[in-house]
Write an enzyme that holds these catalytic residues in place. Structure first.
Site, PDB file in Angstrom:
ATOM      1  CD  GLU A 183      -3.079  -1.438   0.417  1.00  0.00           C
ATOM      2  OE1 GLU A 183      -2.183  -1.272  -1.187  1.00  0.00           O
ATOM      3  OE2 GLU A 183      -4.464  -0.891   0.219  1.00  0.00           O
ATOM      4  CB  THR A 232      -4.547   5.472  -3.432  1.00  0.00           C
ATOM      5  OG1 THR A 232      -5.326   4.382  -3.732  1.00  0.00           O
ATOM      6  CG2 THR A 232      -4.104   6.081  -1.895  1.00  0.00           C
TER       7      THR A 232
HETATM    8  N1  HSE Z   1      -8.094   4.444   3.683  1.00  0.00           N
HETATM    9  C1  HSE Z   1      -7.281   4.182   2.504  1.00  0.00           C
HETATM   10  C2  HSE Z   1      -7.366   5.960   1.975  1.00  0.00           C
HETATM   11  C3  HSE Z   1      -7.977   3.585   1.269  1.00  0.00           C
HETATM   12  O1  HSE Z   1      -8.553   5.823   1.765  1.00  0.00           O
HETATM   13  O2  HSE Z   1      -6.456   6.589   1.329  1.00  0.00           O
HETATM   14  C4  HSE Z   1      -6.673   3.353  -0.141  1.00  0.00           C
HETATM   15  O3  HSE Z   1      -7.183   2.233  -0.989  1.00  0.00           O
END
Ligand code: HSE
Length: 308
Positions: A129, A182
């Site tokens: 991530e 993202t």
């Molecule tokens: N919690 C993260 C965001 C998830 O909202 O940026 C991204 O996949």
């Protein structure tokens, strides 16, 4: 070399108010891969046979930083081969990267004889991530590995709480053909929030956790409200407020952005309503000439697993 096939499910992160700390597991959608491990040898390869376009360089695949951290922690030579067979489309907002890194670390751990705990696997998978959004958040990889609804109570150290999923709990997810990375969605957020908004938000997070613990779907629905992130991200989704009011009219308990988007998700108390809401959301995007893929199903209690 020993081989297994592993599936890891799609997930919805944030659940409205729980930015970076809550997520849930979707049934019926996910990544499938074959994993091979040979102890005492060296090497690492990823072969993409999923038909979904992914970065060609191994360093740009989200699986790589997760596997590297895991190999370092293992401390002994090991050769790893990964063959991607089915893949959630990246950028969909239903945990595509998390499903890949979760399946990889889960399968390698199984083949190594389970030297690592679930919490350690989450820590490894989080590295993927970080490659995409700059931050190693666990609200997708947590549910992708462990299944059910997951609360990340704290990151330092990582403290993960699994919450029970009520039986009568279904989702409708629609993935529109809009690109929202993202990184871009995170950069749209303010660095600081006013106290009054924080009070509203932590009231809702508490309500959401209580709703899951009590199996109270109405409480879950009215707590899935986000005054911190949604206002800054909803502009990425055409006529988001209308989309939301339509889904609620159709019987959804709540609707919000799935993770960083562009997918949106709604929760419902029965499968028929989930299908109706998915149709209504699809009609919303159709009317605006935006292609989309709808999904409906049960919220699942099962995370990454060996298949076949
Ligand atoms: N919690 C993260 C965001 C998830 O909202 O940026 C991204 O996949």
């Amino acid at each position: 070399m020993q081989y297994i096939k592993v599936f890891a499910p799609g997930t919805v992160a944030n659940l409205g108010c729980g930015f970076d700390v809550m997520g849930l597991t979707l049934d019926g959608v996910g990544d499938l891969m074959e994993i091979g491990v040979e102890k005492g040898a060296e090497g690492f390869s990823i072969r993409n046979e999923s038909g979904v376009v992914l970065p060609e360089k191994i360093e740009e695949n989200v699986i790589t930083p997760a596997v590297r951290m895991m190999s370092e922690a293992y401390g002994e030579p090991v050769r790893i081969e990964i063959r991607l067979l089915e893949k959630i489309v990246p950028g969909s907002g239903i945990g595509s990267s998390a499903a890949s890194s979760a399946a990889a670390v889960y399968g390698i751990n199984e083949l190594l004889g389970r030297p690592f705990s679930g919490r350690q696997l989450v820590e490894f998978a989080m590295q993927g991530e970080a490659l995409l959004g700059g931050t190693a958040h666990a609200d997708n990889v947590g549910p992708a590995l462990l299944g059910g609804v997951v609360l990340i109570r704290g990151y330092e150290p990582l403290d993960i709480v699994r919450l029970p999923v009520p039986d009568n709990f279904f989702y409708a997810v629609v993935h529109p053909d809009i690109v929202v990375s993202t990184k871009m969605a995170r950069e749209a957020l303010p660095r600081e929030i006013p106290l009054a908004k924080a009070v509203t938000q932590w009231g809702n997070v508490g309500g959401l956790v209580a709703g899951f613990a009590l199996g109270d779907v109405e409480l879950i629905g009215r707590s899935m409200c986000d005054v911190v992130v949604e206002p800054y991200r909803k502009g990425f989704i055409p006529d988001y407020d209308l989309l939301k009011s339509g889904a609620l009219e159709e019987g959804a308990l709540a609707l919000n952005i799935a993770g960083s988007g562009p997918s949106v998700f709604a929760l419902t108390a029965d499968y028929d309503t989930a299908c109706r809401v998915a149709d209504r959301m699809k009609a919303h995007f159709d009317a605006r000439n935006v292609g989309c893929r709808p999904y409906a199903g049960r919220v699942s209690n099962v995370g990454a697993r060996i298949v076949e």
